[in-house]
Each structure stands twice: as structure tokens, then as C-alpha cells.
Design an enzyme around this catalytic site. Sequence first.
Site, PDB file in Angstrom:
ATOM      1  N   ARG A 272     -38.881 -74.642  19.038  1.00  0.00           N
ATOM      2  CA  ARG A 272     -38.996 -74.249  17.630  1.00  0.00           C
ATOM      3  C   ARG A 272     -37.822 -74.875  16.897  1.00  0.00           C
ATOM      4  NH1 ARG A 272     -37.145 -68.802  17.164  1.00  0.00           N
ATOM      5  NH2 ARG A 272     -35.419 -69.791  16.124  1.00  0.00           N
ATOM      6  N   HIS A 276     -36.678 -68.957  13.121  1.00  0.00           N
ATOM      7  CA  HIS A 276     -37.860 -68.154  13.472  1.00  0.00           C
ATOM      8  C   HIS A 276     -38.811 -68.020  12.271  1.00  0.00           C
ATOM      9  CE1 HIS A 276     -40.278 -64.948  15.188  1.00  0.00           C
ATOM     10  NE2 HIS A 276     -40.006 -64.202  14.146  1.00  0.00           N
ATOM     11  N   TYR A 285     -27.410 -68.303  16.786  1.00  0.00           N
ATOM     12  CA  TYR A 285     -27.670 -68.079  18.209  1.00  0.00           C
ATOM     13  C   TYR A 285     -28.006 -69.342  19.020  1.00  0.00           C
ATOM     14  CZ  TYR A 285     -32.456 -67.835  16.321  1.00  0.00           C
ATOM     15  OH  TYR A 285     -33.619 -68.100  15.662  1.00  0.00           O
TER      16      TYR A 285
HETATM   17  C1  LIG Z   1     -45.422 -55.687  19.444  1.00  0.00           C
HETATM   18  C2  LIG Z   1     -44.342 -56.359  18.665  1.00  0.00           C
HETATM   19  N1  LIG Z   1     -43.048 -56.145  18.966  1.00  0.00           N
HETATM   20  C3  LIG Z   1     -42.074 -56.766  18.265  1.00  0.00           C
HETATM   21  C4  LIG Z   1     -42.393 -57.586  17.217  1.00  0.00           C
HETATM   22  C5  LIG Z   1     -41.285 -58.249  16.408  1.00  0.00           C
HETATM   23  N2  LIG Z   1     -41.274 -59.688  16.660  1.00  0.00           N
HETATM   24  C6  LIG Z   1     -41.840 -60.528  15.790  1.00  0.00           C
HETATM   25  S1  LIG Z   1     -41.747 -62.104  16.304  1.00  0.00           S
HETATM   26  C7  LIG Z   1     -40.919 -61.691  17.701  1.00  0.00           C
HETATM   27  C8  LIG Z   1     -40.525 -62.742  18.697  1.00  0.00           C
HETATM   28  C9  LIG Z   1     -41.706 -63.393  19.322  1.00  0.00           C
HETATM   29  O1  LIG Z   1     -41.343 -64.483  20.083  1.00  0.00           O
HETATM   30  P1  LIG Z   1     -42.399 -65.406  20.807  1.00  0.00           P
HETATM   31  O2  LIG Z   1     -43.487 -64.580  21.401  1.00  0.00           O
HETATM   32  O3  LIG Z   1     -41.650 -66.294  21.714  1.00  0.00           O
HETATM   33  O4  LIG Z   1     -43.093 -66.206  19.629  1.00  0.00           O
HETATM   34  P2  LIG Z   1     -42.465 -67.198  18.561  1.00  0.00           P
HETATM   35  O5  LIG Z   1     -42.109 -66.358  17.363  1.00  0.00           O
HETATM   36  O6  LIG Z   1     -41.303 -67.878  19.174  1.00  0.00           O
HETATM   37  O7  LIG Z   1     -43.573 -68.131  18.237  1.00  0.00           O
HETATM   38  C10 LIG Z   1     -40.720 -60.315  17.755  1.00  0.00           C
HETATM   39  C11 LIG Z   1     -40.006 -59.615  18.835  1.00  0.00           C
HETATM   40  C12 LIG Z   1     -43.756 -57.757  16.923  1.00  0.00           C
HETATM   41  N3  LIG Z   1     -44.165 -58.576  15.948  1.00  0.00           N
HETATM   42  N4  LIG Z   1     -44.713 -57.163  17.663  1.00  0.00           N
END
Ligand SMILES: Cc1ncc(C[n+]2csc(CCOP(=O)(O)OP(=O)(O)O)c2C)c(N)n1
Length: 387
Positions: A272, A276, A285
Site C-alpha cells: 500500500r 491507509h 509507522y
Molecule cells: C471487523 C472490523 N474490525 C476493525 C475494523 C477497523 N479497520 C478498518 S481497516 C482495518 C485494517 C485492515 O487491514 P487489511 O485487512 O490488511 O486491509 P487494508 O486496509 O490494508 O486493505 C481495520 C482494523 C473494521 N473495519 N472491521
Amino acid sequence: MTVLHQPGTGADTGGVPEWRPRVAPEPLLPDARPVRVLGTPALKERDPELLRDLYRHLVVGRRYNEQATALTRQGRLAVYPSSTGQEACQVAAALALSPQDWLFPSYRDTLAVTARGVDPVETLTLLRGDWHSGYDPHRWRVAPLSTPLATQLPHAVGLAHAARLRGDDTVALALVGDGGTSEGDFHEALNFAAVWRAPVVFLVQNNGFAISVPLAKQSAAPSLAHKAVGYGMPGRLVDGNDAPAVHAVLTEAVERARHGGGPTLVEALTYRVEAHTNADDATRYRDADEVEVWRRHDPVRLLEQGLRELGLLTDADAEQAAAAAETMAADLRERMHSDPSLDPMELFAHVYAEPTPQLREQEALLRAELDAESAAGTGTGTEGAGR
Ligand SMILES: Cc1ncc(C[n+]2csc(CCOP(=O)(O)OP(=O)(O)O)c2C)c(N)n1
């Protein structure tokens, strides 16, 4: 071939019940190295038209990310999770599917959704905060962008399993991030998919981080693709910035699923490049040097270089792709700058078939507030409008 748990007679094992693995694990193990097509002789064997199509989508996708991010700064989009650097995964995912298949995206997968044909503005409806989904999932066979992590995975498995029971040759492709693999829904989805041999493919875009949490803090598995073995499905590992490689691996998995071979877990190694979302500061980070390494392994540039080396892309082709990207961006800009016409009362629609007394009460309160505003001439101007 599945071997049922066999207690055996114990006669030849010294009284200890006989045990054999129910599925031979070796064929399920992921590729020893990430699959690559760019920079290898395999590129020549790929369909030139497909390669050019991938390129055009990547160029338009990169521009879409830039434009959507700009719209957040202009207050026209509530939030945007950019997929800059991950375009190859998303475009290849959309192009690996046939019209009868279904795509189950997460919030970051806007490029996969638009590459499947959904209007770029409608793709952003959720992220604009206007409505649950701006497009008709049934028309496009694209589930709504899922914000709760990994919840799209059991949905994909359910749809795929149901399609198989009905005799449809539909495959579901579900996208999830590396962080999403830590969710219980990931486990439940993969487990049921394998038990049912459901026609579903899981693509993990391992972009290194779950917001600020690096993968090493979430998983000690040799790779995320190795998790497949524990569920009894094959794992594949692919260079996620190599669009033809992702397309080849996904196409193989989709066709395997379509022909009764069951599910596959594909891990695409990518990065990425942006924060985020627009609400995040990634410099807090991670190191700029790390980002720089990945910027050099750029999916758009890598494909362009590969195509030019084979004489499959001319300057005119590249200019045409860039012009198509600008046209898309201008259209997106213009249409996102006009105010959506929203009816706040729709908040209460589609929650329950029979609204609860509390919801009815809240609905009446909002109605009264809107009526008062409108009588005083201070309303938002959106009352009663369709969406
Ligand atoms: C069930 C749930 N827990 C926590 C969150 C908060 N949250 C949003 S994005 C994220 C990180 C997700 O990372 P990843 O799965 O690696 O996907 P990326 O954003 O890197 O595409 C979190 C913890 C959420 N959206 N849903």
C-alpha cells in the site's frame, strides 16, 4: 482424494488406532516463490489483447486513485482508501471473472469494482457517505463494498455454495486484506468453503499493513498462502504487482472452482504505497526507504516495460490510455462536484421489514425536525428528494 478418518483394526499398529492424513498436504502447499510472468518467457505466451487491456485498466485505475484522493481534499468524498500500488491485483481480479461470476470486494477494492463495469461515481457512493451501495449488486454481480473486515468472505462462500446447489456455473471471488485474515470470518469462510468444495476463490492482497500494524505482528505463518493447507485447499503465492501473473493465477483458480475443483486461497504480495486512507499518516509507522523500494516495483511501470519490450505497446497506445484516464477523471470530478440529492428519511428504510417502536419514534422526530427547518426556510434543501 479425501480419506475419511479411519480407526482401522489396530492389528498392525500395535493396538494404536491407524491414522492417515485425510488429504495429502503436499499438493496444497503454496508456490515456493511468488509466481511472476513479467520478465520471464511466459509473458510471450499471454494473449496480447488481454495484456493491453490490463495495461489500459491499470492506467485508468491509477488515475482513479489520484482523483478520488483529490476529492477527499476538496471535501467531496468523506474517505478514500487508495489502492495505488495495488492496481494489478484489483484489475486482474475483475478481468479473471466471467459475466456470471460474482465479486465480493472490501472498501479498498474500488478499482476491481469499476474494472467490472460499475460507474466510477456509483462505486464511491458508500465512501461519500450517501448510501450503502451506489450500484445494483445484482446487475453487476458485485456485492457492496464491505467495511467490516472479512464479512464479505462468508457471504461469498454462501453465494458460491448456493449457486452450486442450483447447478449454476457461477464462481465467487472474494477480496480481503492481510489484516482481514486475522478475523474469525476468514476462518469460518475458508473452513466451510473447503468442506463444501464451494466454487469460491479468496484473494488476499497482502499490502504489508493493517492500518499501522505490520503483518509480522498479526501472523507467524510462513506465508498467508500456507494457511490454505490447514483448511484443505490449495494455496498460491503470486507477485501482486505483476498483473499478468495475478491474472493467470486467479484465472486458473476460478476455472478450477468452476469445474468442481473447490476453493483456492491466493496470496498476492503487494504494497500500500499511500496511507491507509486520507485520514491516516503513514510516516508515523513506516520508513520512507521501504516505500521507495515498492515504488520502484510499480505495477503500472512494470507492465508497460514488459509490453514495450515485446513490441505490444506503442507510444500511441500509451497516449490513448492516458487520454482515457484523463477523460474518466474529468467526468468523475464534474459529477462528484454536484451535490447528491438525498432524502434523510431514507435512513430508516431497509433496516427492518417491520420497524421497531424505537425506530418509528426516531423517524417521527427527524420528520418533525425537517418539517420545522423547511417551514423556517433553513432546511438542507434535500428533503423529500430521491437519492
Ligand atoms: C471487523 C472490523 N474490525 C476493525 C475494523 C477497523 N479497520 C478498518 S481497516 C482495518 C485494517 C485492515 O487491514 P487489511 O485487512 O490488511 O486491509 P487494508 O486496509 O490494508 O486493505 C481495520 C482494523 C473494521 N473495519 N472491521
